[in-house]
Design an enzyme around this catalytic site. Structure first.
Site, PDB file in Angstrom:
ATOM      1  N   TYR A 185       0.859  -1.183   0.000  1.00  0.00           N
ATOM      2  CA  TYR A 185       0.000   0.000   0.000  1.00  0.00           C
ATOM      3  C   TYR A 185       0.896   1.234   0.000  1.00  0.00           C
ATOM      4  O   TYR A 185       1.791   1.352   0.841  1.00  0.00           O
ATOM      5  CB  TYR A 185      -0.890   0.048   1.255  1.00  0.00           C
ATOM      6  CG  TYR A 185      -1.551  -1.253   1.624  1.00  0.00           C
ATOM      7  CD1 TYR A 185      -2.294  -1.973   0.699  1.00  0.00           C
ATOM      8  CD2 TYR A 185      -1.439  -1.765   2.926  1.00  0.00           C
ATOM      9  CE1 TYR A 185      -2.911  -3.166   1.044  1.00  0.00           C
ATOM     10  CE2 TYR A 185      -2.060  -2.952   3.281  1.00  0.00           C
ATOM     11  CZ  TYR A 185      -2.788  -3.650   2.340  1.00  0.00           C
ATOM     12  OH  TYR A 185      -3.397  -4.837   2.690  1.00  0.00           O
ATOM     13  N   ARG A 198      -2.398   4.083   2.500  1.00  0.00           N
ATOM     14  CA  ARG A 198      -3.564   4.054   1.596  1.00  0.00           C
ATOM     15  C   ARG A 198      -3.956   2.601   1.317  1.00  0.00           C
ATOM     16  O   ARG A 198      -3.580   2.000   0.321  1.00  0.00           O
ATOM     17  CB  ARG A 198      -3.234   4.776   0.290  1.00  0.00           C
ATOM     18  CG  ARG A 198      -4.428   4.908  -0.651  1.00  0.00           C
ATOM     19  CD  ARG A 198      -4.029   5.630  -1.916  1.00  0.00           C
ATOM     20  NE  ARG A 198      -5.149   5.777  -2.828  1.00  0.00           N
ATOM     21  CZ  ARG A 198      -5.542   4.873  -3.704  1.00  0.00           C
ATOM     22  NH1 ARG A 198      -4.879   3.721  -3.796  1.00  0.00           N
ATOM     23  NH2 ARG A 198      -6.562   5.092  -4.504  1.00  0.00           N
ATOM     24  N   TRP A 199      -4.734   2.040   2.236  1.00  0.00           N
ATOM     25  CA  TRP A 199      -5.266   0.703   1.974  1.00  0.00           C
ATOM     26  C   TRP A 199      -6.757   0.830   1.676  1.00  0.00           C
ATOM     27  O   TRP A 199      -7.517   1.477   2.382  1.00  0.00           O
ATOM     28  CB  TRP A 199      -5.005  -0.262   3.115  1.00  0.00           C
ATOM     29  CG  TRP A 199      -5.356   0.186   4.500  1.00  0.00           C
ATOM     30  CD1 TRP A 199      -6.493   0.810   4.918  1.00  0.00           C
ATOM     31  CD2 TRP A 199      -4.552   0.010   5.674  1.00  0.00           C
ATOM     32  NE1 TRP A 199      -6.459   1.038   6.261  1.00  0.00           N
ATOM     33  CE2 TRP A 199      -5.274   0.550   6.762  1.00  0.00           C
ATOM     34  CE3 TRP A 199      -3.306  -0.569   5.917  1.00  0.00           C
ATOM     35  CZ2 TRP A 199      -4.796   0.540   8.057  1.00  0.00           C
ATOM     36  CZ3 TRP A 199      -2.828  -0.580   7.212  1.00  0.00           C
ATOM     37  CH2 TRP A 199      -3.559  -0.034   8.261  1.00  0.00           C
ATOM     38  N   GLY A 204      -6.669  -6.523   2.919  1.00  0.00           N
ATOM     39  CA  GLY A 204      -6.513  -7.174   4.215  1.00  0.00           C
ATOM     40  C   GLY A 204      -6.152  -6.217   5.337  1.00  0.00           C
ATOM     41  O   GLY A 204      -6.641  -6.346   6.469  1.00  0.00           O
ATOM     42  N   GLU A 245       0.695 -14.036   3.320  1.00  0.00           N
ATOM     43  CA  GLU A 245       1.784 -13.771   2.389  1.00  0.00           C
ATOM     44  C   GLU A 245       3.142 -13.980   3.048  1.00  0.00           C
ATOM     45  O   GLU A 245       4.103 -14.389   2.392  1.00  0.00           O
ATOM     46  CB  GLU A 245       1.692 -12.330   1.858  1.00  0.00           C
ATOM     47  CG  GLU A 245       0.439 -12.019   1.075  1.00  0.00           C
ATOM     48  CD  GLU A 245      -0.737 -11.608   1.958  1.00  0.00           C
ATOM     49  OE1 GLU A 245      -1.796 -11.288   1.400  1.00  0.00           O
ATOM     50  OE2 GLU A 245      -0.597 -11.627   3.199  1.00  0.00           O
ATOM     51  N   ASP A 294      -1.435   7.682 -10.645  1.00  0.00           N
ATOM     52  CA  ASP A 294      -1.796   6.285 -10.413  1.00  0.00           C
ATOM     53  C   ASP A 294      -1.571   5.446 -11.667  1.00  0.00           C
ATOM     54  O   ASP A 294      -1.198   5.958 -12.725  1.00  0.00           O
ATOM     55  CB  ASP A 294      -3.255   6.185  -9.956  1.00  0.00           C
ATOM     56  CG  ASP A 294      -3.473   5.084  -8.940  1.00  0.00           C
ATOM     57  OD1 ASP A 294      -2.963   3.976  -9.166  1.00  0.00           O
ATOM     58  OD2 ASP A 294      -4.141   5.331  -7.920  1.00  0.00           O
TER      59      ASP A 294
END
Length: 494
Positions: A185, A198-199, A204, A245, A294
């Protein structure tokens, strides 16, 4: 499938790249604000090497204290190398990962021994705890000590672009790493000890944050910078929510993940990262993040996201800072996405067997458009496959256009695809349009934020009930004649 030797940390991967002549050291001053972005993208578009900036400079021309590494995964070959495999083995490794997700029953000792590589990979997911981790050899005073880029001219400020954010759910124990989430993120620096994470709501980290907020407690967070390639790529992989992960990274690495207790927060952190930022996210503490350039090629709007209050920054004695740039493809994430496309194909085939190939063109932001090649046997099959991709597989929920083609079409060749669209698709009959479906809210073409339409184009040969006309016959040469033509030309043009 031949596995490469494990890279326990970023440095080992850089040593491998340098030995192959695939690392370039830049000693000239390069500004962290905007200029470094231009160098990174120019290198990537040329298929260039990993870059090491030894003289990165700030807005005042002062030299940064740490070297900056970038373009780490700027080629498919380096992404494959990060997974511990050769580029030609990506498909086979995808099949291997698919088997790990849903292994067939073991039948006898011979079968078990034949699957030993799979069993060894499963064992590699058990982390190893280090008492004296390299990442805690020293400390940095604050975030100002990091050479953080400001990538694009319209960006709101310095942005950490390759952070591996480590979180755990409320009520879990720090040692229960199987429940950890690792996510990449982006993180905006807004002060010497404050970082915006920024999630998005479906990720998760955000889910964990909601659990801590409901309990009214601050959430411990660690941000690992400069992790080993297997951990970086595992954090970016679309793994099932039940798979950590952190533990999974032992599979592509071919060696157990090494972790250690964080210095100031109750978390386990990657022991061989270059830098770890530790801190707390307090309920309700947010700040406007952005705008930033982005992957769509546009700047996103500023929005409130959680703030990490930094409690410590541990590091190696001579840390490296890893960075990347996100923008309109081609960029580093789109190169990674191409490889992940091939990794996911065996999983897709397991659920939709008639799929022969699937391509997510990088130019379409890596997931907005898909071309699927199918072995067509019955009327309506192309539509069924398109609906299955949208409905069965979460990673296609943001794919706004699917083109279905026959087995004689190269799904990764636009000339072939356009020929199929031009000769096998009728707009009045072969379009499937749906509305009100989930969409990436960064898609400014969507009429409503988070909701948009989708279109399917059936460019397959129409059979039986799909048409009332006799279908044309495709022209092809005799393969023997084509082979002789090639030999003759080789002789006269030698």
């Amino acid at each position: 499938m031949q596995r490469l030797s494990p890279c326990p940390d970023l440095r080992a991967f850089l040593d491998r790249a340098e030995a192959l002549g695939d690392l370039a050291r830049i000693g000239a001053p390069v500004a962290l604000r905007h200029e470094m972005t231009a160098v990174q993208l120019a290198a990537l578009r040329r298929g260039g090497p990993v870059l090491r900036f030894d003289n990165a400079s700030d807005d005042h021309g002062a030299r940064a204290g740490l070297p900056v590494i970038s373009n780490l995964f700027g080629t498919r070959a380096r992404v494959a190398s990060g997974l511990g495999i050769a580029p030609d083995d990506v498909g086979e490794f995808g099949a291997f990962l698919a088997a790990l997700r849903a292994p067939a029953p073991v039948e006898g000792m011979r079968d078990a021994l034949a699957r030993w590589p799979m069993l060894r990979a499963a064992l590699s997911t058990r982390p190893k705890i280090l008492r004296r981790p390299p990442v805690q050899e020293a400390r940095l005073p604050d975030l100002a000590a990091l050479p953080v880029q400001t990538p694009w001219p319209g960006d709101a400020g310095p942005l950490i672009t390759w952070p591996v954010v480590v979180t755990r759910p409320h009520g879990s124990a720090p040692a229960d790493v199987a429940r950890y989430n690792l996510g990449v993120y982006r993180a905006q620096v807004i002060g010497p000890d404050r970082l915006i994470l920024r999630w998005l709501a479906h990720r998760g980290g955000a889910a964990h944050a909601r659990g801590w907020a409901r309990a009214g407690e601050p959430m411990p967070v660690a941000v690992a910078l400069g992790c080993d390639p297997a951990l970086l790529l595992s954090a970016a992989l679309p793994l099932p929510e039940t798979v950590s992960e952190l533990t999974f990274s032992g599979v592509p690495r071919g060696a157990r993940t090494e972790i250690a207790p964080a210095a100031t927060v109750p978390l386990m952190v990657p022991a061989r990262a270059e830098i770890v930022i530790e801190g707390w996210v307090h309920p309700g503490d947010t700040a406007p993040e952005g705008p930033f350039g982005d992957h769509t090629g546009y700047y996103n709007a500023a929005e409130p996201f959680p703030v990490l209050s930094v409690s410590a920054i541990t590091c190696r004695s001579d840390p490296l800072y890893l960075s990347t740039v996100t923008g309109r493809p081609p960029d580093e994430p789109s190169v990674i996405g191409e490889v992940f496309n091939d990794l996911a194909l065996p999983v897709i085939r397991a659920q939709i067997p008639e799929v022969e190939d699937l391509w997510l063109p990088p130019a379409a932001c890596s997931y907005r458009v898909a071309v699927v090649k199918i072995a067509k046997r019955y009327p309506g099959q192309a539509r069924r496959v398109m609906m299955a991709l949208w409905g069965m597989l979460p990673q296609f929920s943001y794919t706004k256009m699917i083109v279905a083609v026959d087995g004689d079409i190269d799904a990764r060749n636009w000339d072939d695809v356009l020929w199929a669209l031009s000769t096998r698709m009728d707009p009045a009959r072969d379009l499937m349009v749906v509305d009100g479906t989930p969409m990436d809210y960064l898609d400014f073409a969507s009429p409503r934020e988070g909701l948009a339409g989708k279109i399917g184009l059936d460019a397959t040969t129409k059979i039986k009930a799909e048409t009332t006309r006799d279908w044309g016959r495709v022209m092809v040469l005799d393969p023997a004649h084509e082979a002789r033509a090639a030999r003759l030309l080789d002789e006269v043009m030698a």
